[in-house]
Design a protein around this motif. Structure first.
Motif: not given
Length: 270
Positions: A20, A58, A71, A74-75, A78
């Motif tokens: 990541l 992710l 990326p 879903r990041l 968050w």
């Protein structure tokens, strides 16, 4: 691997974080082979990881087979639930600048740090009342209004754990004659704060000064700080303490709203 041995506990998670970090820094999305080469990881391991990370959102593949990775969405989900200290400070300064009613009080923002409160921001009263909290100042949480309201926001089990970590033997000496000195007295004030929705420091930090504080919550509903309003305690009854308590609660609620908090359940107020 690169001369360093990875911690054998959850090595896949550590590799996923490295992936990541890499794809987030690259202008051109790298493919699985490039990720393996740049991180000095086995190709088979990287292919398996990026496949699972893509499935979980992710990572996101930029094209068809063999294309690069960036990326994933879903990041962003968050990240939307994270309030940075900069967000908190920016919201605080916006609040004090936009609310003329707060000008009569010293407004402080304190975050719980172990058994202390560390002051993140403070705006002195426009009336020059001589009450101020320097940024970085640390004071015992059990004596401050901003500390007590954050302890009051804990679940019973979390509060018991906090007390076990910081037992009576470790507590600092009272700062003034008005400080509670036994665990029962401290717990009584914390429980009262939980019921009322605000906490009071009645000359426990500075003789002749009182402070009312309410909890500041982020977008997840987590208490991240206490907002305090301080002033010299009136010698007579010309000041209504409930009025100051309500102002502390409403101001903390407005600051929480700036951080994205939306009231979900019925909460105690004044």
């Amino acid at each position: 691997m690169g001369g360093t041995r990875e911690n054998e506990s959850v090595p896949a998670l550590r590799r996923a974080v490295r992936i990541l970090d890499l794809v987030g820094d690259r202008e051109v999305p790298p493919n699985a082979g490039e990720i393996a080469r740049l991180l000095d990881l086995p190709r088979s391991s990287v292919h398996g990881l990026v496949a699972v990370m893509t499935e979980l959102g992710l990572l996101e593949q930029t094209g068809g087979h063999g294309s690069g990775y960036r990326p994933g969405p879903r990041l962003l989900d968050w990240a939307a639930h994270v309030s940075s200290p900069r967000d908190l400070l920016g919201a605080f300064h916006h609040l004090v600048g936009a609310c003329p009613e707060l000008g009569n009080y010293t407004v402080s923002l304190g975050a719980l740090d172990g058994d202390e409160v560390v002051y993140l921001a403070s705006r002195a009263s426009e009336r020059g009342l001589g009450v101020h909290y320097n940024v970085g100042l640390k004071l015992p949480a059990i004596y401050t209004a901003t500390g007590k309201i954050q302890l009051a926001a804990m679940t019973p089990s979390a509060l018991r754990e906090w007390i076990s970590l910081y037992p009576l033997a470790t507590w600092p000496a009272p700062l003034t004659a008005r400080c509670p000195v036994t665990p029962d007295e401290v717990l009584k004030e914390i429980h009262q704060a939980a019921e009322l929705g605000y906490a009071l420091d009645d000359e426990q930090i500075h003789a002749g000064v009182w402070c009312f504080a309410a909890p500041v919550r982020d977008s997840r509903g987590m208490t991240v700080a206490g907002l305090g309003l301080s002033q010299p305690k009136p010698a007579h009854e010309e000041c209504d303490p409930q009025k100051l308590a309500r102002l502390a609660v409403s101001s903390a609620a407005e600051l929480s709203a700036l951080l994205g908090y939306r009231r979900r359940d019925k909460e105690v107020g004044v």
